[in-house]
Each structure stands twice: as C-alpha cells, then as structure tokens.
Design a protein around this motif. Sequence first.
Motif, PDB file in Angstrom:
ATOM      1  N   ARG A 205       0.845  -1.201   0.000  1.00  0.00           N
ATOM      2  CA  ARG A 205       0.000   0.000   0.000  1.00  0.00           C
ATOM      3  C   ARG A 205       0.875   1.243   0.000  1.00  0.00           C
ATOM      4  N   GLU A 206       1.957   1.217   0.765  1.00  0.00           N
ATOM      5  CA  GLU A 206       2.882   2.349   0.822  1.00  0.00           C
ATOM      6  C   GLU A 206       3.558   2.543  -0.532  1.00  0.00           C
ATOM      7  N   ALA A 207       3.867   1.431  -1.199  1.00  0.00           N
ATOM      8  CA  ALA A 207       4.556   1.522  -2.489  1.00  0.00           C
ATOM      9  C   ALA A 207       3.677   2.203  -3.524  1.00  0.00           C
ATOM     10  N   VAL A 208       2.371   1.944  -3.510  1.00  0.00           N
ATOM     11  CA  VAL A 208       1.508   2.535  -4.545  1.00  0.00           C
ATOM     12  C   VAL A 208       1.091   3.962  -4.197  1.00  0.00           C
ATOM     13  N   ARG A 209       1.484   4.478  -3.044  1.00  0.00           N
ATOM     14  CA  ARG A 209       1.208   5.896  -2.745  1.00  0.00           C
ATOM     15  C   ARG A 209       2.145   6.804  -3.522  1.00  0.00           C
ATOM     16  N   ARG A 210       3.218   6.212  -4.035  1.00  0.00           N
ATOM     17  CA  ARG A 210       4.187   7.036  -4.776  1.00  0.00           C
ATOM     18  C   ARG A 210       3.602   7.450  -6.120  1.00  0.00           C
ATOM     19  N   LEU A 211       4.018   8.629  -6.574  1.00  0.00           N
ATOM     20  CA  LEU A 211       3.513   9.164  -7.844  1.00  0.00           C
ATOM     21  C   LEU A 211       4.681   9.262  -8.811  1.00  0.00           C
TER      22      LEU A 211
ATOM     23  N   GLY B 141      -4.108  -7.405  -4.896  1.00  0.00           N
ATOM     24  CA  GLY B 141      -3.976  -6.399  -3.842  1.00  0.00           C
ATOM     25  C   GLY B 141      -3.763  -5.009  -4.411  1.00  0.00           C
ATOM     26  N   TRP B 142      -2.906  -4.257  -3.748  1.00  0.00           N
ATOM     27  CA  TRP B 142      -2.670  -2.878  -4.159  1.00  0.00           C
ATOM     28  C   TRP B 142      -1.919  -2.799  -5.493  1.00  0.00           C
ATOM     29  N   LEU B 143      -1.109  -3.786  -5.821  1.00  0.00           N
ATOM     30  CA  LEU B 143      -0.412  -3.780  -7.104  1.00  0.00           C
ATOM     31  C   LEU B 143      -1.410  -3.905  -8.246  1.00  0.00           C
ATOM     32  N   LEU B 144      -2.447  -4.727  -8.058  1.00  0.00           N
ATOM     33  CA  LEU B 144      -3.498  -4.832  -9.065  1.00  0.00           C
ATOM     34  C   LEU B 144      -4.257  -3.515  -9.166  1.00  0.00           C
ATOM     35  N   TRP B 145      -4.517  -2.907  -8.017  1.00  0.00           N
ATOM     36  CA  TRP B 145      -5.204  -1.601  -7.990  1.00  0.00           C
ATOM     37  C   TRP B 145      -4.436  -0.577  -8.808  1.00  0.00           C
ATOM     38  N   GLU B 146      -3.099  -0.550  -8.625  1.00  0.00           N
ATOM     39  CA  GLU B 146      -2.295   0.422  -9.367  1.00  0.00           C
ATOM     40  C   GLU B 146      -2.277   0.093 -10.865  1.00  0.00           C
ATOM     41  N   TYR B 147      -2.174  -1.190 -11.206  1.00  0.00           N
ATOM     42  CA  TYR B 147      -2.141  -1.595 -12.621  1.00  0.00           C
ATOM     43  C   TYR B 147      -3.444  -1.191 -13.305  1.00  0.00           C
ATOM     44  N   VAL B 148      -4.578  -1.512 -12.683  1.00  0.00           N
ATOM     45  CA  VAL B 148      -5.887  -1.175 -13.274  1.00  0.00           C
ATOM     46  C   VAL B 148      -6.036   0.345 -13.356  1.00  0.00           C
ATOM     47  N   GLY B 149      -5.580   1.026 -12.337  1.00  0.00           N
ATOM     48  CA  GLY B 149      -5.672   2.489 -12.327  1.00  0.00           C
ATOM     49  C   GLY B 149      -4.859   3.113 -13.443  1.00  0.00           C
ATOM     50  N   ARG B 150      -3.640   2.589 -13.671  1.00  0.00           N
ATOM     51  CA  ARG B 150      -2.803   3.151 -14.737  1.00  0.00           C
ATOM     52  C   ARG B 150      -3.409   2.872 -16.104  1.00  0.00           C
ATOM     53  N   ARG B 151      -4.092   1.748 -16.252  1.00  0.00           N
ATOM     54  CA  ARG B 151      -4.709   1.430 -17.543  1.00  0.00           C
ATOM     55  C   ARG B 151      -5.965   2.255 -17.784  1.00  0.00           C
ATOM     56  N   THR B 152      -6.785   2.407 -16.735  1.00  0.00           N
ATOM     57  CA  THR B 152      -8.102   3.017 -16.910  1.00  0.00           C
ATOM     58  C   THR B 152      -8.184   4.448 -16.397  1.00  0.00           C
ATOM     59  N   ARG B 153      -7.197   4.865 -15.629  1.00  0.00           N
ATOM     60  CA  ARG B 153      -7.194   6.191 -14.982  1.00  0.00           C
ATOM     61  C   ARG B 153      -8.357   6.324 -14.005  1.00  0.00           C
TER      62      ARG B 153
ATOM     63  N   ALA C 182      -9.494   5.368 -10.010  1.00  0.00           N
ATOM     64  CA  ALA C 182      -9.071   4.869  -8.697  1.00  0.00           C
ATOM     65  C   ALA C 182     -10.193   3.970  -8.182  1.00  0.00           C
ATOM     66  N   ALA C 183     -10.099   2.673  -8.511  1.00  0.00           N
ATOM     67  CA  ALA C 183     -11.169   1.738  -8.137  1.00  0.00           C
ATOM     68  C   ALA C 183     -11.139   1.485  -6.641  1.00  0.00           C
ATOM     69  N   ASP C 184     -12.249   0.964  -6.135  1.00  0.00           N
ATOM     70  CA  ASP C 184     -12.306   0.557  -4.735  1.00  0.00           C
ATOM     71  C   ASP C 184     -11.509  -0.739  -4.602  1.00  0.00           C
ATOM     72  N   GLU C 185     -10.518  -0.746  -3.687  1.00  0.00           N
ATOM     73  CA  GLU C 185      -9.598  -1.879  -3.614  1.00  0.00           C
ATOM     74  C   GLU C 185     -10.325  -3.154  -3.191  1.00  0.00           C
ATOM     75  N   LYS C 186     -11.330  -3.026  -2.345  1.00  0.00           N
ATOM     76  CA  LYS C 186     -12.051  -4.226  -1.887  1.00  0.00           C
ATOM     77  C   LYS C 186     -12.899  -4.811  -3.015  1.00  0.00           C
ATOM     78  N   SER C 187     -13.542  -3.929  -3.794  1.00  0.00           N
ATOM     79  CA  SER C 187     -14.336  -4.428  -4.933  1.00  0.00           C
ATOM     80  C   SER C 187     -13.429  -5.116  -5.936  1.00  0.00           C
ATOM     81  N   LEU C 188     -12.249  -4.554  -6.119  1.00  0.00           N
ATOM     82  CA  LEU C 188     -11.293  -5.141  -7.059  1.00  0.00           C
ATOM     83  C   LEU C 188     -10.877  -6.533  -6.584  1.00  0.00           C
ATOM     84  N   ALA C 189     -10.718  -6.684  -5.281  1.00  0.00           N
ATOM     85  CA  ALA C 189     -10.344  -7.996  -4.726  1.00  0.00           C
ATOM     86  C   ALA C 189     -11.467  -9.006  -4.981  1.00  0.00           C
TER      87      ALA C 189
END
Lengths: 435, 81
Positions: A157-163, A298-310, A312-319
């Motif tokens: 989670r800390e890793a994906v806070r980086r921009l 987890g959060w890595l999937l959240w970041e991957y989907v976010g970078r593809r779609t722009r 910020a999905a809900d992390e729990k729904s994504l799980a």
Amino acid sequence: MPDEHRKFYSSPFPPLGFEFVSPAHEKVAMQTASREVSEREAAYIAALNRPSVPTLEMPPIKEPTLPENFQQRVNELDQRIFERGLAVDRDKLLALGKERFAKLIEADRETRSLQRVLFNDLSSWPHVLGAFQFASVRVPMPAQTISEQASGAGADREAVRRLAGFVDLWKFDHPQGEPVTVRNVYAFHDLFSSLVFGQSMLEQIGTDGRLRNHFFCGDGGAKVALFDGWLSVLQQPLASVTISHPVWHVVAWLADETQPQPSLLELARDFFGVRSASRSQIIFAAAVIDGFLLGLEGWLLWEYVGRRTRIAADEKSLATQRGQLVKRYPRIANFHRQIAAAFFSSRAIHGDAHVQFESDRYRTFIDRCMAKLLQTVSGVIALAIDEQLPNTLVVRHRDRWLIETQGKRLFMQSLIESKLGEAFGGATFYVEVSE
Amino acid sequence: MRTLVARGDRTISGQLFRHGTEIPPGLLLQGEIDLGVDHRWLLEYEPSERRSLYRIFAPFSGCGEKQPLTNDELTMFALRP
C-alpha cells in the motif's frame, strides 16, 4: 654461566621475537574478538531457529517450439522492415498537427479556467505535482503506520502511494480529490504527448517520403498508443493484422487453461451487475483480467488497473472481482501460485527467522517471461506474413502488423493461426485481418 | 525567450486571450510587451517556470522561434532516431 642459572636473570630487554602491542592496537584487537564472538553466537541462534519451510524450485515453464534459426530470421526481417520504412503523407501530418495544436491550446485554457488548482507549466510533471500538493490534494490511501512499518505490513500500500509521473495522476481522482481538474490535465497531457510524437515523425521523414525507425520493428511499448493517433497520416493502402488479447492466449497456454477466452462484455456485466455494460466498464474489465493474467493482486493490481483506466477503483471491490476470476480460471491462478512459491526466501534478523516473499524479483520474472513470449508471437506472425507476401510488412508490433498490400488481397488468417498453433503447442489464437 | 501570459481577459489583434493563457510569440512588439507588463496586463515567465507551447511545437504553431523538449520527454514520447 650454566643454563639453569640464566633463567633467573631478569633482562631489561624483551626476548627475541616479542612484538610491542600499543593500547590502541589492543583496543582494536579486543573489539574484533568481541565482534567475532557475537557473530558466532548470532549464527548459532539463527541455525537453531532455521524455518522449516523449504525453498521450492521454480516449476518448469513451457517454451514455444520454434525453428533453430527463428531469432536470426526475425532479426533479418526487422532489418528489412527498417530499411523499407513507412510511407507518410507529410501534408496530412502537418494539417493534423496544426489541428491538434489548436486543441492543445484550448485544453490549456480549459484546465486553467477552473482555478481550483493553480498551475504554472501544465507540461511539466514536477510543476503539476507541486500544484496539486499546494492545493492540499492527497492520494486516497493512508500512509503506513509506525506499527505497520515495524511488522512489515502495508508495504505494498505504501509503495503505490508514490507518484511516478502523469501515469499516476489518476490517484488524485477521488471524491476528496480534484476529479475534474485531473481529467482536464489528462486531456492536456494526452494532446501534448501526441504532438511530441507527431513532431518527431515530421522531423524524421526522409526525402523519399518514408519514415525509417526501429520503433516499427519490435515491441514499441507505450509509444504504440501514441502511434495509433497518427495512423491516418500514413500512405494508403495499408492492411492490418491484429490479434485479440495476446496476453490471454500466452498465459492460458502456459497454464494449460481449459476454459474459453473470456468475453469482455460478459465480464463487465458480471463485475458491475448490469445488462448493458458501457465502454468504460468494458475497458475496466479488460484491465482487471489482464492484471489477473499477470499475477497481480492487492494494491499492485489496484495500481495496474488504475494506470490502464485512470480510475481509482475501490480496492475491496477489485479484490472481489479478482476472486471471481480465480474461481473461473483456477489453472491460471494455480500457475501463478506455483511460480510465486519459488520466490520465498528465509530471513533471520537478530535471531528471529521468517520467510519473506520477494515481490520485486517475482514481478521482474513474470514481466520478462511475458515480454519474451509476446515478442515470439509477434515474430511468428511477422514471418508468416512475410512468407505469404514478401517485402510488404512495414510495421511489426506486439499486437498489430501493417502491410503495404499494393492492391493484393490477403488470405493469410488461417496460415497465421496455424503457425501460431505449431509454435504454441495446439493453443488457439484469434487473428483478424482487415484491409 | 520568456513566455508571455495574459493577465485578465485581453483582446489582442482581434483575438481574445483568456486569463492565464499564453500569447503567441511575435504577436506583440517589444514596446507593447513592456507597456503590458508595466500595467500588469501581461506576465512574463522564464522557460524554467513555464515553457512556451508555441515554441515547443513550432512546426505546428507556425512560430519562428523554437524551444527544445527535455530528454525525458523525448525518451517517453518521441521517436528516437
């Protein structure tokens, strides 16, 4: 003097071979000895506490069946593609560039007009980031707490806070962020990056009206999306060969998946519980399944989907959505579990032994493996096209090939699919040829 | 080569420039620029503060002056020879 008397004489001089030890040397010697003793004790305690989980070997990864000189033939074909070049209509390129520049100026005005975030230079990431931070816009997920840091939890989670750049600007797009401003900045940035690409095309057109660049014979990476925006300036007629969802085909082959290729429309319907899925929902579903195919969670999937779609999905729904895919494609999920199991290593810190997952090494391995296989698919298709229509291939990318048909009809779909089936042991690839 | 930006909505040579938008290089004479800056109708930025889009994309904007892109931008977005 007899020998037995000599030993009772005390001499003011030290015996031969005696070395003086200064106080400083003695201190260093004591410290060294002390350190060696403590290291021996720590090693002894670590040996007593060695974890019982054995290090697993990497399971065998399938390799495609290729001719011996495959890579040499692909390299020679790439050289011919480079030397042939791509015919570009300079006037069309200039006209399109001027049109896009006018839109860029308008996008710049639109972004600045809102004034919820004040920008200086919209084209520079440090300036844009500084503007958002000055406006107190933050990423939605909380920082790692002290206790999490101590226990090692929340690291992803800390890793994906980086921009990292504009690619991560969507992380400011949440209800407490600035969604409209983010979308406006993205509209500007897309036009800016497209114009940079178009301008570089214009600068490199040769006197014969052809553009020669190694970008047209290889993976291409993220610039392929920029090239897509300038296809209309290429000289016609051009035919294209495309392959739908190459990542699915490759991973399904690796994992011996028996379930059929997913329909993105059906996936979107399942994910969102709708009958008629919108285009953005379909794009979201495509990103989620690609992330699953690449072993992300987890959060890595959240970041991957976010970078593809722009988005910020809900992390729990994504799980939950990922869980649906795991149930649907168990062999693929199991394949990734087996690979990941080989990336656990034993660690012993201050006598406390544990097993740690080496996430970075695992990701690097998967990315490298996928890149190699997708390049192989691209090479097989390129060689099949060149076999059918020699000296007509002008662009070879990961999932698209452009051919200067010179009016010839193309009948190569079944040939390409059969070549891919030969190389990838019976796997079924769906290829589309459009003229 | 400073970037000229409108302060407030300004009509120059029949064109409307909204507040904060860039004014194309060469549209105003130096004397007019000096007057505008003195009256706070215009702002001038150094290239390190705000680059000129007209100069960056000179072939598409028709601007006579050019400004180079950074190496990072060329690596990420341009065709490298």
